[in-house]
Design an enzyme around this catalytic site. Structure first.
Site, PDB file in Angstrom:
ATOM      1  N   SER A 189     -23.261  12.117 -35.035  1.00  0.00           N
ATOM      2  CA  SER A 189     -22.716  11.520 -33.671  1.00  0.00           C
ATOM      3  C   SER A 189     -23.545  12.288 -32.624  1.00  0.00           C
ATOM      4  O   SER A 189     -24.112  13.355 -32.698  1.00  0.00           O
ATOM      5  CB  SER A 189     -21.280  11.876 -33.699  1.00  0.00           C
ATOM      6  OG  SER A 189     -20.915  11.732 -32.146  1.00  0.00           O
ATOM      7  N   TYR A 205     -13.804  17.932 -33.017  1.00  0.00           N
ATOM      8  CA  TYR A 205     -15.001  16.805 -33.666  1.00  0.00           C
ATOM      9  C   TYR A 205     -16.353  16.918 -33.446  1.00  0.00           C
ATOM     10  O   TYR A 205     -17.214  16.868 -34.424  1.00  0.00           O
ATOM     11  CB  TYR A 205     -14.736  15.355 -32.836  1.00  0.00           C
ATOM     12  CG  TYR A 205     -15.373  14.135 -33.293  1.00  0.00           C
ATOM     13  CD1 TYR A 205     -14.922  13.433 -34.373  1.00  0.00           C
ATOM     14  CD2 TYR A 205     -16.338  13.701 -32.565  1.00  0.00           C
ATOM     15  CE1 TYR A 205     -15.728  12.527 -34.826  1.00  0.00           C
ATOM     16  CE2 TYR A 205     -17.086  12.599 -32.820  1.00  0.00           C
ATOM     17  CZ  TYR A 205     -16.691  11.864 -34.192  1.00  0.00           C
ATOM     18  OH  TYR A 205     -17.360  10.973 -34.473  1.00  0.00           O
TER      19      TYR A 205
END
Length: 316
Positions: free
Chosen positions: A173, A186
């Site tokens: 990501s 995250y």
């Protein structure tokens, strides 16, 4: 003397790589043939995982689809088979469970064969400020976003090493490159996933297994359900990404055996600025790009039931 020789060799390799990159900007890089390759995609029941499965099916790959959402996974399998005479196999697998990963992996080896392209795509996001994240959600985030990569690679990498043939794909990501407020667990998990994939790539090169390729994908927000309600402050600078476009970019990166793919390219410039700016300027950059505010819509979630699960694969 060794230092001088190694330095000359290093800069020679850098020059060669730059020239190759320039050539490939003009002439498209030859794409590898994945027909007959056994492609395993985790988190295949929906979103990015489903789109990638359909695209690989159109190229004649043999698909192995993993997800905890059995119904959605079967639907992905059906959609893939609509692309023609495609072999596709759907398996229910909870990728937060190490023993289940190993058990289903053994089943795949017996029923389908040795996986040659492994795409670790399954992911989860909590979307809360750090002190509001339940402990079990932190643990789940790391079990799925990081540790599952370890177990799938341990399960399928040995056969790749034996044949000196394979491809490891890590869906990390942009949040695995820069911190984002409201995404502490995250971000940490995606940083870890990227670090693991990069380290494994270097290990494989060290032992001369250069025919096993690695691709690390770092996309920004996708216009999908996992980050529903999140916004980008300046869409012209950092637009929300179309899942179909991202899936095609990932496919191209795998076919061209690219190592790093950052989507959009603007993120690369942000990384450069992050390294040279002062503390105050770093905060100013985050505010300018909206990094401080993009997760505001996640405030107020209080239960595990409200957390997006691995059946929704879209990434930041």
């Amino acid at each position: 003397m060794d230092l001088i020789l190694d330095t000359v060799t290093f800069w020679g390799k850098i020059l060669r790589c730059l020239l190759e990159s320039l050539i490939y900007k003009i002439i498209s890089k030859k794409k590898k043939n994945v027909a007959g390759e056994i492609v395993l995609i985790t988190g295949a029941a929906s979103g990015l995982g489903r789109l990638m499965a359909i695209k690989f099916a159109s190229l004649g790959a043999i698909l192995v689809l993993w997800d905890i959402n059995e119904e959605g996974n079967i639907e992905t399998c059906r959609l893939a088979k609509e692309k023609g005479d495609v072999k596709a196999f759907a398996y229910k697998c909870d990728c937060t469970n190490r023993q289940e990963i190993y058990r289903v992996a053994d089943q795949v080896k017996k029923e389908v064969g040795d996986v040659t392209i492994l795409i670790n795509n399954a992911g989860v996001v909590t979307g809360k400020m750090f002190l509001d994240i339940p402990d079990d959600m932190v643990e789940r985030t790391f079990l799925l976003n990081v540790l599952s990569h370890f177990w799938t690679c341990k399960a399928f990498l040995p056969s790749m090493i034996k044949a000196n043939h394979g491809h490891l794909v890590c869906i990390s990501s942009a949040a695995g490159l820069v911190g984002v407020s409201g995404l502490s667990d995250y971000c940490a998990s995606k940083f870890a996933a990227l670090g693991f994939a990069e380290s494994l790539f270097l290990e494989l090169n060290l032992v001369k297994k250069t025919k096993i390729k690695t691709t690390i994908i770092c996309p920004y927000f996708l216009k999908t359900g996992m980050f529903e309600g999140c916004t980008t402050k300046y869409p012209l600078l950092l637009p929300l990404l179309d899942p179909e476009d991202v899936a095609q970019t990932i496919l191209n990166a795998i076919l061209e055996e690219q190592l790093y793919v950052i989507i959009p390219k603007m993120i690369t410039f942000t990384l450069f600025l992050k390294q040279i700016l002062s503390t105050e300027m770093t905060i100013a950059l985050a505010e300018y790009l909206g990094v401080h505010t993009c997760m505001a819509s996640f405030k107020g979630r209080n239960t595990a039931d409200e957390v997006q699960t691995e059946t929704e694969r879209e990434h930041l």
